[in-house]
Scaffold this motif. Sequence first.
Motif, short mmCIF file in Angstrom:
data_model
loop_
_atom_site.label_atom_id
_atom_site.label_comp_id
_atom_site.label_asym_id
_atom_site.label_seq_id
_atom_site.Cartn_x
_atom_site.Cartn_y
_atom_site.Cartn_z
N ILE A 88 1.76 -0.03 -4.74
CA ILE A 88 3.25 0.12 -5.02
C ILE A 88 4.42 -0.52 -3.91
O ILE A 88 5.02 -1.41 -4.22
CB ILE A 88 3.84 1.35 -5.42
CG1 ILE A 88 2.91 1.93 -6.55
CG2 ILE A 88 5.40 1.42 -5.61
CD1 ILE A 88 3.41 1.43 -8.04
N GLY A 89 3.99 0.08 -2.66
CA GLY A 89 4.89 -0.67 -1.49
C GLY A 89 4.70 -2.04 -1.18
O GLY A 89 5.59 -2.56 -1.21
N THR A 90 3.45 -2.16 -1.39
CA THR A 90 3.11 -3.77 -1.05
C THR A 90 3.76 -4.70 -2.33
O THR A 90 4.40 -5.73 -1.89
CB THR A 90 1.53 -3.99 -1.00
OG1 THR A 90 0.98 -3.06 -0.01
CG2 THR A 90 1.16 -5.60 -0.66
N ILE A 91 3.49 -4.17 -3.35
CA ILE A 91 3.97 -5.12 -4.71
C ILE A 91 5.73 -5.26 -4.51
O ILE A 91 6.51 -6.27 -4.51
CB ILE A 91 3.68 -4.54 -6.01
CG1 ILE A 91 2.17 -4.74 -5.87
CG2 ILE A 91 4.33 -5.45 -6.97
CD1 ILE A 91 1.62 -4.34 -7.20
N VAL A 143 4.09 -18.87 -9.70
CA VAL A 143 2.88 -19.07 -9.91
C VAL A 143 1.92 -18.56 -8.39
O VAL A 143 1.12 -17.76 -8.58
CB VAL A 143 2.32 -20.21 -10.42
CG1 VAL A 143 0.79 -20.16 -10.43
CG2 VAL A 143 2.90 -20.47 -11.69
N VAL A 144 2.49 -19.03 -7.62
CA VAL A 144 1.70 -18.63 -6.04
C VAL A 144 2.22 -17.39 -5.67
O VAL A 144 1.22 -16.43 -5.48
CB VAL A 144 2.48 -19.67 -4.99
CG1 VAL A 144 1.94 -19.17 -3.45
CG2 VAL A 144 1.90 -21.16 -5.13
N LEU A 145 3.27 -16.93 -5.90
CA LEU A 145 3.45 -15.35 -5.77
C LEU A 145 2.76 -14.64 -6.61
O LEU A 145 2.15 -13.68 -6.27
CB LEU A 145 5.02 -15.24 -6.16
CG LEU A 145 5.75 -13.84 -5.93
CD1 LEU A 145 5.47 -13.18 -4.59
CD2 LEU A 145 7.09 -13.69 -6.65
N PHE A 146 2.81 -14.90 -7.87
CA PHE A 146 1.80 -14.23 -8.90
C PHE A 146 0.30 -14.17 -8.32
O PHE A 146 -0.38 -12.97 -8.44
CB PHE A 146 1.64 -14.82 -10.39
CG PHE A 146 0.76 -14.37 -11.13
CD1 PHE A 146 1.09 -13.17 -11.94
CD2 PHE A 146 -0.29 -15.13 -11.50
CE1 PHE A 146 0.09 -12.68 -12.85
CE2 PHE A 146 -1.16 -14.55 -12.62
CZ PHE A 146 -1.32 -13.40 -12.99
N ILE A 195 0.10 -11.53 -5.37
CA ILE A 195 0.12 -10.10 -5.76
C ILE A 195 -0.97 -9.80 -6.30
O ILE A 195 -1.89 -8.85 -5.96
CB ILE A 195 1.21 -10.05 -6.72
CG1 ILE A 195 2.56 -10.30 -6.05
CG2 ILE A 195 1.19 -8.76 -7.31
CD1 ILE A 195 3.95 -10.12 -6.77
N LEU A 196 -1.68 -10.49 -7.32
CA LEU A 196 -3.13 -10.34 -7.84
C LEU A 196 -3.94 -10.24 -6.77
O LEU A 196 -4.90 -9.24 -6.95
CB LEU A 196 -3.38 -11.63 -8.80
CG LEU A 196 -4.63 -11.31 -9.89
CD1 LEU A 196 -4.18 -10.57 -10.79
CD2 LEU A 196 -5.03 -12.58 -10.32
N ILE A 237 -7.75 -6.60 -3.91
CA ILE A 237 -8.25 -6.30 -2.58
C ILE A 237 -8.16 -4.84 -2.18
O ILE A 237 -9.05 -3.82 -2.05
CB ILE A 237 -7.96 -7.06 -1.47
CG1 ILE A 237 -8.40 -8.69 -1.63
CG2 ILE A 237 -8.39 -6.64 -0.04
CD1 ILE A 237 -7.73 -9.71 -0.56
N GLN A 238 -6.92 -4.47 -2.29
CA GLN A 238 -6.56 -3.01 -2.07
C GLN A 238 -7.25 -2.03 -2.87
O GLN A 238 -7.93 -0.95 -2.45
CB GLN A 238 -5.04 -2.82 -2.19
CG GLN A 238 -4.06 -3.28 -1.12
CD GLN A 238 -2.69 -2.99 -1.25
OE1 GLN A 238 -2.31 -2.99 -2.20
NE2 GLN A 238 -2.06 -3.09 0.04
N LEU A 239 -7.40 -2.40 -4.24
CA LEU A 239 -8.19 -1.53 -5.21
C LEU A 239 -9.67 -1.27 -4.77
O LEU A 239 -10.22 -0.15 -4.82
CB LEU A 239 -7.88 -2.00 -6.51
CG LEU A 239 -6.48 -1.75 -7.17
CD1 LEU A 239 -6.30 -2.21 -8.49
CD2 LEU A 239 -6.37 -0.22 -7.11
N LYS A 240 -10.32 -2.64 -4.43
CA LYS A 240 -11.62 -2.61 -3.96
C LYS A 240 -11.89 -1.83 -2.77
O LYS A 240 -12.58 -1.02 -2.57
CB LYS A 240 -12.16 -4.09 -3.70
CG LYS A 240 -12.74 -4.60 -5.15
CD LYS A 240 -13.92 -4.75 -4.84
CE LYS A 240 -14.84 -5.20 -6.06
NZ LYS A 240 -14.59 -4.70 -7.38
#
Lengths: 301, 446
Positions: A226-229, A278-281, A284-285, A290-293
Amino acid sequence: MAVRARGLSLGQRRAVWAYIFLIVPLLFFIGVRFAPTLFAMSVSLFKWDILSPTKPWLGLQNYETLFADKVFWKSLTNTLLYVVLSVPLELVFGLTFALLLQSAARWKGFFRALYFIPFVTSTVAISWVWRWMYEPTFGPLNKLLAFLSLPEQKYLANPDQALPSIVIAIAWQAVGFYIIIFLAGLEAIPADFYEAAKIDGAHAWDLFRHITLPLLNPTIVFLTVIGTINGIQVFTQVLNMSFQGTGGPLDATKSLVLFIYQQAFRSFKMGYASAGTVVLFGIILLITLIQLKVTTRRVEY
Amino acid sequence: MKRLALLALLALALIVVACSAPAEPTKAPAASAATSAPAAKPTDAPAAKVEIEYWQYFFESKKNLVDELIVEFQKQNPNITVVHTTFPYEQYTDKVAASVPAGRGPDVVNLYYGWLPLYINSGYLAPLPDKDFPIAQLEKDFIPMIQIAKVDGKYYSLPTAVRNLAIFYNKDLYTKAGLDATKPPKTFDELASAAQKMTKVEGGKMTVAGWRVDLSNQDHNLFREILVRAYGGVPQSDDHKKIQWNATPGGYDAWQFLIDLTAKQKVSEPTLGQDGPTAWLAQQAGMMVSGSFYLGTAKSKATFNWGVFPMPAGPKASANFGSFWTHGITTKAAKDPAKLAASVKFLQFLTSAETMKKWTPAIGELPARAEVLKDPVFANDPLLAPFLQTLPVSYASYFVDEAADRTALIDAYNAVILKNADPKKSLDDATKTVQKLFDDYWASKK
């Protein structure tokens, strides 16, 4: 629509109803989330000048210009700095205060509310209060430094200090949210673990290091994501706090979202701005994946 | 179960209705107006009722005056209704940006002259009809400054009033510094030394800036049109294709003068009092450069004695920066003959001598028609006279992207003041950045 259709089993009827109710949020998501996202992606392939009736096809030219744009790279670096500086700050302070609050004997609710207030206060108002605190001539921070006979600072007007100054304001506001989530995480840790460890002779640090921290892992992952996003999308604070309101001085505080905003609504280059989104998207993706993995690996103790 | 089903249906129906709602429910009356007056020449009053929309940014005195003017205009033209909409300055471009794709927006729009190339190049404005606004007549009646608004030999808009700059000074601080308010500084060097006397430093901190330099307000204009010329340069080539800020030694001298006010003479501090006008109003600045449009604010907000003196001269020349907000007719209005006719009428009314005579006392901006300007009422006004005096040497800059142009100068200035960059190099960089904007603009015209 088949209302109370005959010949369906109870289970089937339930499923039909479930889908009927799902249609509403689904339509909402398709109409309000997915369609505009896809539309923005297509806009980025055109010279989409908002005032102009003709929108010529450009292919990937917007992206080429974007990657050659020094201001784009500067704002991208700034955005990453916002994340790298603000997230650890928020995590450390959030956890510290949550631990203190958890052990507070009385007035727990009062303190919780107190720390949560900044989070529900208007960001614009907070930004301006911080801006006045940082004011070099009359602001209280420099008055304090002068009182302590320390050298006074320029804060938001100094290209090297401006970004960290904004990060502090962001973290100050967000910390209340971190505290509440950490408190919830702490409550979920069974008290038996601590009791058992204490009987085995564990000290406070051991309890924290080997019980609290590992069991808070899901909370930390959630807050980091959340903080990163939030950090990647920082905009309001920069617009309101930066020197001359444009992400200055010298683009030192310009975030990617502010860059996109200026391209779209100041220079009317919608296509170019869309390429930025689009680059920003994509960023974030990627970061979220990566974080979830990496951080949700199950660890058994 | 039944009730739930009904609820779900209702929700679905709502969404469907919301999605299919017509984008422009107000189109109908306009269309009928157009068909019922097909034979009317654009210059004739439309036979049927027609409604036009006028947009400007919110500036209290302007909004109030235009409201009054509209009442009068509607009395003269009972068939025309003017809907007046204002937006905060910061949101103005956002609103325009949002309205265009929706096919809505104004019929007559008030724009900063510096935005014209962008709007005209995009096809947002329609050229003024030749029979209603003959070019030769316009150039005879209006002061030469408006010719900067001519694009590809055509006019797309006309102003009611023009503005130029002068020095606003705090009389109390001025006399306290031992200066004589009856003898205003005649040159920029005199101005700088007066500023030095007015500057106050307490405990190593500046509490009063003699002259608050603020490039994000008017001082980027001060550099471009005033200082560059005053030190012997010409900011742009005549065809507006080449930026010449650094083309002469004078350009560098002008830049150095502006830098030195903060860096060497220390009469200004970039963070003092939020921005130039705020610092001046809070008596944290003795002097500032601002326009005649600021007279109204100063009259209502300043709690001290103040005055205005004319823009000083430099070693080589005397110059001032002129600018204006201008009313144009949109392509959207031009598509509908009835709306076009009504818009033409409204534009003629807004730029008439009668309107100008009301405009100047209420707003402070100077009339754009040469004949109105000659009225001795203005020359005798102690606050307007300093502006009028330098109007003949006032130049409007040609901008292709005003915001980017301004940012280039602000960045160059900050690079020197905050990061000790080399002044010459910073000016070269700014010139290069803006030159690229112009190159791209002219390339896109072909």
